[in-house]
Design a protein around this motif. Structure first.
Motif, short mmCIF file in Angstrom:
data_model
loop_
_atom_site.label_atom_id
_atom_site.label_comp_id
_atom_site.label_asym_id
_atom_site.label_seq_id
_atom_site.Cartn_x
_atom_site.Cartn_y
_atom_site.Cartn_z
N PHE A 234 -9.54 -5.43 18.41
CA PHE A 234 -8.28 -4.70 18.47
C PHE A 234 -8.51 -3.44 19.31
N GLN B 241 2.55 -8.81 14.04
CA GLN B 241 1.57 -7.74 14.16
C GLN B 241 2.22 -6.38 14.37
N ASN B 242 3.04 -6.26 15.41
CA ASN B 242 3.53 -4.95 15.84
C ASN B 242 5.01 -4.74 15.55
N CYS C 104 4.82 -9.10 19.51
CA CYS C 104 4.37 -10.00 18.44
C CYS C 104 4.95 -9.54 17.10
N PHE D 128 -4.17 -6.83 20.32
CA PHE D 128 -5.30 -7.66 19.92
C PHE D 128 -5.79 -8.46 21.12
N VAL E 291 -3.05 -3.62 11.63
CA VAL E 291 -2.62 -2.82 12.78
C VAL E 291 -2.40 -1.36 12.38
N SER F 119 -6.71 -9.36 7.75
CA SER F 119 -5.64 -10.12 8.40
C SER F 119 -5.44 -9.54 9.79
N LYS F 120 -4.58 -10.21 10.58
CA LYS F 120 -4.16 -9.67 11.87
C LYS F 120 -2.71 -9.21 11.80
N GLY F 121 -2.22 -8.96 10.59
CA GLY F 121 -0.85 -8.54 10.40
C GLY F 121 -0.69 -7.04 10.44
N SER F 122 0.42 -6.58 9.86
CA SER F 122 0.77 -5.17 9.95
C SER F 122 -0.19 -4.28 9.18
#
Length: 555
Positions: A307, A363-364, A360, A280, A335, A329-332
Motif C-alpha cells: 500500500f 477500499q477508498n 475502488c 494498493f 486503508v 483486510s484490503k478494505g476500509s
C-alpha cells in the motif's frame, strides 16, 4: 513480379560509401606514386654500371619520414594485400582510379521509384480510411493526438498481403514486406495498430466500439458519437488538470518552505496545503528469484501486499509492506489505519490536505473513509480535507510510477524475506530515495503498524451517506464541522450534507480498538514448510517457513 528490395531505400548510402572508397584508393595510389621506382635500370649509387631492373622497389614516406610497408598499411588503414593490389594497378595503368568489379551475384532488382512509393502510401491511407478510427484527444499509450487507430486484430503483415494481392491483380510492381514496413514507419507514422491495453475506461471502450462500427451511419450520427466521446474526454482532462494543479501547488509549497524530508510534525501546525495520493499495488510473493526455479512456477510462496502513500511535493512514497500473516483486510479498516499512521509519522504538519485515490468502492470510495476525514477535522488534526476520486479507467497517477520502479527492481533481485523486500524498495530509487519501505508486521506475526477497527468505532456517531458512487469530490472544513460538501463533477454545483450526528464524537474513545493479526492457519503453515522452505536461504528458513504450530492462530 519483381520485388523492390532495400536498394531503393539504401541506394544513396551505398553510393556515398562507394565514393569514399574510391577517394581513399586515389589517395593511397598517389602516395605510392611518389615512392615507387619502376625505371628500366636500378639506381644503386655503389655500382658504376646499373643492372636491368627485375622488379619495382618502393620506399614509403609519411610526414617526411621513411617507414616500412607494415607501418604504412596501419597508418593508412589498409591491408597488405590491398597495398600490393594498388601498387600493381599503378604500374599497369598509372595514376587513375580503379574500376572495381561488383563480384558475387548480379542484382537485377530495380531501384524503388516514386510511383511505387506513392502506391504503397495510397494503399495504407486508403485502408486506414475504411478501417481506422480517429479519436479526439490524446489516446492512452500514444504521445500524438492525430493518431488513426486500426483494430488490434490487424497486423502489418496481413495488410501487406492485401497490398501485394491488389498489386498483382492490377498488374503493378509491389515492394517487399520489409520495404513496406519501412515506408509505413517513415511516411505514415500516424496510422498505428491499437495495442492491447488493460485497466481501461469502460465508457471510452463503448464509445470507441460505436465509432468503429459506425461506417454505415449518417454524417450527423457520426458527428454525435464524436461529440459524445469528446465531451467525456474533456471531463477526464479537466479532472486530470485538477490533479496536476494540486501536485504543482504541493511542489511549490515544499520548495517555498525548504522541507528536507517528510515528518513527523505536530498536526495542524503549519498554514500550508499538501497533496497526497494513495493506492494498493498488486501483491508480490517471496522467496523470489530472478532466474526462477522450475518447480516454483506451480507453487504459491508467501504473499506480501503493498500500500503506497505518495507525497508528490518531495516526491516521496511510503510503501507499507503487509505480510499475509498480519494482513487483516484490503478494505476500509486497513486503508484508514495506514492513512492515520502516515499522518502521525510522515506528514509535515499541514492544516489543509488534498487526497487523490481511485474509485475502488471496497477500499477508498466508501462511507468509512469520509467518516474518518470528518473525524480528523472535528478533532482538530486538520483544518480542511478534500478527497478526490480519479475517473474510472483513468486512474494512472504517481503511486503507479513508484510501484513500477519497485516492481522492476523486484524482478531482478533475489528476495528471501521481508528485510530483503525492504532493501528492494530502497534500492529501486537509490539516488533520489523516492521509495521508502515501512513494515506493517514481520513473519513471526508481530505487528509494527496496527490495523484499527474504524468501522465499528465511527458507525455510532455518523449518518449513512447514500449515493456516494455518483460523487467524485468531497470537502470537509472546520468552519462547518460534521458536514460534508460534495459534487459529481468539477463544474457541478456543490452540495452539503450533515455527516456526523449532533452528539458527534463526544462519547467515543480517543482511538478505536486494534484488530489482532489473522496469522496463518495450520494448513498454510504446513504448505510453506513442506513446499516453499527448500527455496529459501538457510539463514531465513526458520523465519519465513518455520515448522507449523497448531495453536498459532489462536494466540
Amino acid at each position: 513480379m519483381v520485388e523492390g528490395g532495400g536498394k531503393g531505400v539504401h541506394g544513396a548510402a551505398m553510393a556515398m560509401k562507394a565514393r569514399a572508397l574510391e577517394a581513399k584508393d586515389i589517395l593511397v595510389i598517389g602516395m605510392v606514386a611518389m615512392c615507387i621506382r619502376t625505371g628500366d635500370k636500378t639506381e644503386c649509387t655503389r655500382r658504376k654500371e646499373q643492372k636491368d631492373r627485375q622488379k619495382s622497389r618502393s620506399s614509403y614516406i609519411l610526414m617526411g619520414k621513411s617507414v616500412c610497408s607494415k607501418t604504412f598499411c596501419k597508418l593508412v588503414c589498409i591491408g597488405d594485400q590491398k597495398l600490393k593490389t594498388l601498387c600493381k594497378h599503378y604500374k599497369e595503368f598509372g595514376l587513375v582510379p580503379r574500376n572495381l568489379k561488383s563480384g558475387g551475384r548480379k542484382n537485377n532488382t530495380k531501384a524503388l521509384s516514386l510511383p511505387d512509393t506513392e502506391r504503397v502510401v495510397d494503399f495504407i491511407k486508403g485502408y486506414a480510411q475504411h478501417h481506422a478510427v480517429s479519436l479526439p484527444g490524446r489516446v492512452p499509450g500514444f504521445k500524438r493526438d492525430d493518431i488513426q487507430l486500426l483494430p488490434s486484430a490487424e497486423t502489418k503483415s496481413g495488410i501487406f498481403r492485401l497490398y501485394r494481392a491488389s498489386c498483382q491483380n492490377a498488374g503493378h510492381r509491389h515492394v517487399s514486406a520489409s520495404t513496406f514496413r519501412k515506408l509505413w514507419l517513415q511516411l505514415c507514422p500516424f496510422i498505428v495498430v491499437t495495442r492491447p491495453l488493460t485497466d481501461l475506461c469502460w465508457r471510452c471502450q463503448q464509445n470507441t466500439t460505436q465509432i468503429f462500427r459506425g461506417a454505415n451511419l449518417t454524417l450527423e450520427e457520426k458527428q454525435a458519437l464524436m461529440e459524445k466521446h469528446q465531451q467525456h474526454l474533456s471531463q477526464v482532462d479537466a479532472e486530470r488538470q485538477l490533479y496536476r494543479d494540486m501536485v504543482a501547488s504541493s511542489k511549490a509549497t515544499v520548495t517555498e518552505h525548504a522541507f528536507a524530508n517528510l515528518g513527523p510534525s505536530v498536526p495542524n501546525s503549519k498554514d500550508i496545503r499538501m497533496h497526497y495520493s494513495f493506492d494498493f499495488a498488486q501483491q508480490v510473493h517471496y522467496p523470489s528469484w530472478p532466474d526462477q526455479p522450475g518447480p516454483m512456477y506451480f507453487l504459491t510462496p508467501r504473499k506480501c501486499s503493498i500500500f503506497g502513500i505518495c507525497c508528490e511535493g518531495f516526491p516521496k512514497q511510503i510503501n507499507y509492506l503487509i505480510d499475509e500473516s498480519v494482513n487483516v483486510s484490503k478494505g476500509s479498516n486497513a486503508v484508514i489505519s495506514y492513512l492515520h499512521h502516515f499522518f502521525e509519522n510522515f506528514a509535515v504538519g499541514e492544516m489543509h490536505v488534498d487526497l487523490h485515490c481511485d474509485n475502488c468502492s471496497g477500499q477508498n470510495k466508501n462511507k468509512f473513509v469520509l467518516w474518518y476525514c470528518a473525524w480528523r477535522v472535528m478533532r482538530g488534526l486538520h483544518t480542511s480535507i478534500t478527497v478526490n476520486f480519479m475517473p474510472p479507467g483513468h486512474t494512472k497517477f504517481s503511486p503507479d510510477w513508484c510501484f513500477g520502479l519497485l516492481k522492476r527492481c523486484f524482478r531482478r533481485t533475489p528476495v528471501h524475506c521481508l528485510e530483503d523486500l525492504c532493501r528492494v524498495v530502497s534500492s529501486s530509487t537509490p539516488e533520489s530515495g523516492v521509495n521508502i519501505p515501512q513494515l506493517v508486521g514481520r513473519e513471526d506475526w508481530s505487528v509494527t503498524v496496527p490495523t484499527y477497527d474504524w468501522q465499528n468505532y465511527l458507525k455510532p456517531a455518523c449518518f449513512e451517506f447514500r449515493g456516494i458512487k455518483k460523487c467524485a469530490h468531497f470537502r470537509f472544513s472546520a468552519e462547518r464541522p460534521g458536514f460534508v460538501f460534495f459534487k459529481s463533477g468539477l463544474l457541478d454545483e456543490e452540495q452539503s450534507r450533515q455527516l456526523v450526528k449532533p452528539a458527534g464524537y463526544q462519547g467515543l474513545a480517543a482511538m478505536p480498538l486494534a484488530l489482532p493479526p489473522p496469522g496463518l492457519d495450520y494448513t498454510r503453515q504446513n504448505y510453506l514448510y513442506t513446499a516453499i522452505r527448500e527455496f529459501v536461504k538457510e539463514e531465513h528458513k526458520d523465519t519465513v517457513c518455520p515448522p507449523p504450530q497448531e495453536d498459532r492462530t489462536e494466540e
